[in-house]
Design an enzyme around this catalytic site. Structure first.
Site, mmCIF file in Angstrom:
data_model
loop_
_atom_site.group_PDB
_atom_site.id
_atom_site.type_symbol
_atom_site.label_atom_id
_atom_site.label_comp_id
_atom_site.label_asym_id
_atom_site.label_seq_id
_atom_site.Cartn_x
_atom_site.Cartn_y
_atom_site.Cartn_z
ATOM 1 N N GLY A 1 -37.142 13.542 -43.731
ATOM 2 C CA GLY A 1 -36.930 14.553 -42.567
ATOM 3 C C GLY A 1 -38.259 14.551 -41.885
ATOM 4 O O GLY A 1 -38.225 13.790 -41.723
ATOM 5 N N SER A 2 -38.544 15.057 -41.451
ATOM 6 C CA SER A 2 -39.770 14.925 -41.322
ATOM 7 C C SER A 2 -40.514 16.414 -39.370
ATOM 8 O O SER A 2 -39.566 17.293 -39.398
ATOM 9 C CB SER A 2 -39.930 14.063 -40.027
ATOM 10 O OG SER A 2 -39.264 12.606 -40.973
ATOM 11 N N ASN A 3 -41.697 16.678 -39.366
ATOM 12 C CA ASN A 3 -42.533 17.349 -38.327
ATOM 13 C C ASN A 3 -43.218 16.038 -36.744
ATOM 14 O O ASN A 3 -43.433 14.966 -37.572
ATOM 15 C CB ASN A 3 -43.489 17.513 -39.100
ATOM 16 C CG ASN A 3 -43.550 18.554 -40.513
ATOM 17 O OD1 ASN A 3 -42.073 19.421 -40.882
ATOM 18 N ND2 ASN A 3 -44.078 19.001 -41.218
#
Length: 780
Positions: free
Chosen positions: A231-233
């Site tokens: 995922g990631s932000n």
């Protein structure tokens, strides 16, 4: 393997000071290393910069390169024996070797030179007689020369699992085991109107069953490579909303915690460019994260759909394998390869390809299989041509334009520049389908109805520069509400993205410190929603009421020292079981937890998230999705959650801490093969706060009896404040070096835990001044 072997880390540390002559180097290179051992490569020209980057990578991560190469080529069984066969079979069937060869052959002369010169730098390290990492001695392996194809392989092997293959198989298995009605009940929970990046402007063949066991066996072998939880932000705030008037751009990338870390910090400069970022060991360039003084970028996983699955039927006629089509039977393409097995008999494997793609599951010789068409392997990828133009882009607009050729995986690219611009681009190749059926499930391959008719044009991909809201925030959510063009059927739940928007919309201007602080944010939108729901229920009796009262008064902050966070995690596990198990039935429930497909537990978490969202928007909701009154179900869930929290934290809830159980559990690639060396190979556990839905992501396996060990977390953080570019910083949960027990193998770990970072030293003079060691490479 002999488990009594050992090693001395000091014997495997390369030369970091002085000078050394190496062959193939165009011009002198200096590799400066700061007090965290991070390499800063100073070169006289571009070619020497790539050579130096490759050499520095070999110093730090040579075993990691070997591991990636053997995995992607389906040669891990040569190292660990028959336990490596499931993964080797899978990667052989993906034909990544063929795809890498095709990609390199399609490269322009400039790009191929970049890759080959980098590979030459990797090999020069070994040719210079420098020490091999200890893993080579433990496994009795020698070094095989690194190639441009191996560079491409690293990138492909890291992303082959991140498409929709496992999710489409999971949907099919839920449908098969639970039935259409139950599946529709759970899939129907997701509401509309969820957070987006940009504001608005059948029958299962009986031959399918062996696929499930193949997935389970491969997952057991592949470890972190079997996970598609990536995922990631990321977020970028325009200068009009900062107190300095300059943009601030931050990110953290989420993946399983590998040993060593998936990303490698490196800084290289030459007369042509100056750039630092998180690179993939073994790959030249900075496709994901970088800062070059005038421009910074980062990515999150786009969650797009670029893998389709097809049921195929086969027969053998006259010694020729044939595949069924709408016009009858046609020859299938076949090739036989041999997998060598350490300590055992070799295994022959027949690779089969149809017009729909490579057979990745099943046994065509027995009459059936599943083909996959995948953008990384169905034609030569030209995305490598984007890497050098990224180095010379100086604005957000120029960066976007440079990405027209990007293929796979699809990313949400966020950027900012010194002119004050911020931008978002959904980059990558997304096929246009002739029908919608392949979007959710495998489809029949023999009717010819489910084809790819082209790709979504670059101009139709979601993108924006300087959006009206003054910020861009991405966390793997749906990029736009529009469904045409089709990007994917589903995306990650929007808890993290909603939190970004909540904070960055809360006032007109933010200090850089406030913007950066989001990296450490442990507030869960979803936990807060469940607390509000429980606040309005009850009262109940006994431990159920104790649990309801404690959670009902909570603010949803999943902090490491929080007692409520521990109870909430237990509530979540027991809630999913008591709500979803009766709907799914025991067979589907057992498969979801134990099927070896990450999308089984992930689907449960997704349904639970949207169930909480539905309760938030329909506060008077009185029943579970299958019609049971909540006030009859909740006491059992709460009581079981309290009991589990007591088992984990003790009888006194005032002493409960979430981070007492919520810890990393990272394993070296060889710790299972050498259990006696696990303490030396594996890093110490790290206690952290957060969970799946917080910006400080720290996911855990959602199964009953879980110890809440982390399965997914932030593996690279980067911060660039354009008001103070000299203070750009980065951190990883480990260190620059991959040599277990060495000085820089884990010296960033505590800083990462505390959400601190180390200086990037992008200015060449700053890098020279910060150098603790300098090694000069001279052409021989």
């Amino acid at each position: 393997m002999a488990e009594t072997r050992t090693f001395d880390p000091a014997a495997h540390v390369p030369r970091l000071d002085g000078s050394i002559e190496v062959s193939g180097l165009p011009a002198s290179v200096r590799i400066h290393r700061d007090d965290h051992g991070i390499p800063h490569v100073e070169a006289a020209d571009e070619a020497s910069a790539w050579f130096g980057m490759g050499y520095a990578c070999a110093q730090d991560r040579l075993w990691q390169l070997e591991w990636y190469r053997r995995r992607g080529r389906g040669r891990w069984s040569e190292v660990v024996g028959s336990s490596g066969l499931p993964g080797d079979r899978m990667f052989r069937r993906l034909r990544l070797v063929d795809a890498c060869r095709a990609d390199v052959e399609a490269m322009s002369a400039e790009t191929r030179a970049m890759f080959e010169t980098y590979a030459a730098g990797v090999n020069a390290y070994v040719d210079a007689g420098e020490p091999l990492p200890p893993e080579f001695g433990l496994t009795d392996l020698g070094w095989e020369p690194w190639t441009a194809e191996d560079c491409v392989m690293v990138f492909k092997v890291r992303h082959a699992i991140m498409g929709k293959r496992l999710l489409k198989l999971a949907r099919l298995e839920f449908l098969r085991l639970a039935g259409p009605e139950a599946y529709a009940t759970l899939e129907g929970i997701e509401p509309g109107g969820i957070n987006v990046i940009l504001p608005p402007g059948g029958t299962v063949p009986t031959s399918y069953a062996p696929t499930i066991e193949e997935v389970r066996a491969a997952a057991a072998d592949l470890g972190t490579l079997a996970s598609d939880e990536g995922g990631s932000n990321s977020w970028a705030v325009h200068g009009s909303h900062t107190t300095t008037g300059k943009p601030v751009i931050c990110n953290d990338s989420h993946r399983p915690l590998d040993v060593p870390n998936v990303y490698w910090q490196v800084h290289i400069w030459c007369p042509e460019f100056n750039i630092a970022g998180g690179a993939f060991p073994g790959v030249p360039g900075f496709p994901h994260f970088a800062f070059k003084g005038d421009l910074a970028w980062n990515i999150t996983h786009g969650q797009a759909d670029y893998q389709d699955l097809f049921f195929e039927e086969f027969r053998t006629e006259g010694g020729t394998l044939q595949v069924r089509t709408e016009d009858g039977w046609a020859p299938a393409e076949t090739r036989t390869e041999t997998i060598e097995v350490r300590g055992g008999a070799s295994e022959e494997i027949t690779l089969v390809r149809t017009r729909n793609g490579d057979i990745v599951h099943g046994d065509p010789a027995a009459g059936s299989g599943i083909a996959m068409r995948y953008t990384a392997t169905d034609q030569p990828n030209r995305q490598w041509e984007t890497l050098r133009p990224m180095l010379f882009a100086s604005t957000v607009a120029e960066l976007h334009e440079s990405q027209r050729g990007w293929d796979e995986p699809v990313n949400a690219l966020v950027s900012a520049d010194t002119a004050g611009n911020i931008g978002f681009l959904y980059r990558g190749r997304i096929p246009v389908r002739s029908t919608e059926k392949a979007q959710q499930f495998p489809v029949r391959g023999w009717d010819g109805d489910h084809t790819w008719t082209g790709d979504v044009p670059f101009e139709q991909l979601p993108q924006v520069i300087n959006p009206a809201q003054g910020f861009v925030g991405t966390a793997n959510q749906r990029p736009v509400e529009a469904t045409d063009p089709y990007l994917a059927y589903e995306f990650t739940t929007p808890g993290r993205s909603t939190r970004i928007a909540e904070v960055l919309s809360s006032k007109e201007k933010f200090t850089p410190e406030e913007i950066v602080r989001l990296q450490a944010d442990t507030t869960s939108i979803r936990a807060r929603g469940w607390a509000e729901f429980l606040r309005d229920r009850g009262p109940y009796e006994g431990n159920a009421e104790r649990a309801r009262s404690l959670l009902g008064a909570w603010d949803g902050n999943v902090a490491g020292d929080s007692a409520e966070a521990l109870l909430y995690a237990c509530f979540r596990v027991r809630g999913m079981e008591q709500v979803f198990r009766p709907i799914l039935g025991d067979r589907a429930w057992d498969w979801a937890l134990n099927g070896g497909n990450d999308q089984g537990p992930a689907s449960l978490l997704r349904w639970w998230y949207y169930l909480g969202e539905a309760l938030r928007t329909e506060r008077g909701a009185a029943t579970t999705p299958d019609g049971r009154p909540w006030d009859e179900v909740l006491p059992g869930i709460l009581d079981a959650a309290w009991q589990r929290a007591t088992e984990l934290g003790g009888d006194d809830p005032s002493s409960w801490r979430w981070d007492a159980v919520h810890r990393t559990n990272a394993q070296h690639t060889l710790s299972e093969a050498f259990p006696a060396l696990a303490d030396q190979l594996d890093p110490d556990p790290i206690a952290v706060g957060g969970d799946h839905d917080t910006l400080q992501v720290s996911s855990w396996r959602a199964v009953p009896g879980t110890q809440f060990r982390l399965s997914n977390l932030s593996v690279y953080r980067q911060v660039v404040d354009f008001a103070a570019p000299e203070e750009a910083s980065w951190v990883i949960p480990g260190g620059a070096s991959a040599i277990p027990g060495s000085e820089h193998a884990g010296d960033q770990q505590e800083l990462w835990r505390l959400n601190q970072r180390v200086p990037m030293h992008l200015d060449p003079e700053a890098a020279r001044k910060a150098a603790k060691t300098t090694l000069e490479l001279r052409p021989s």
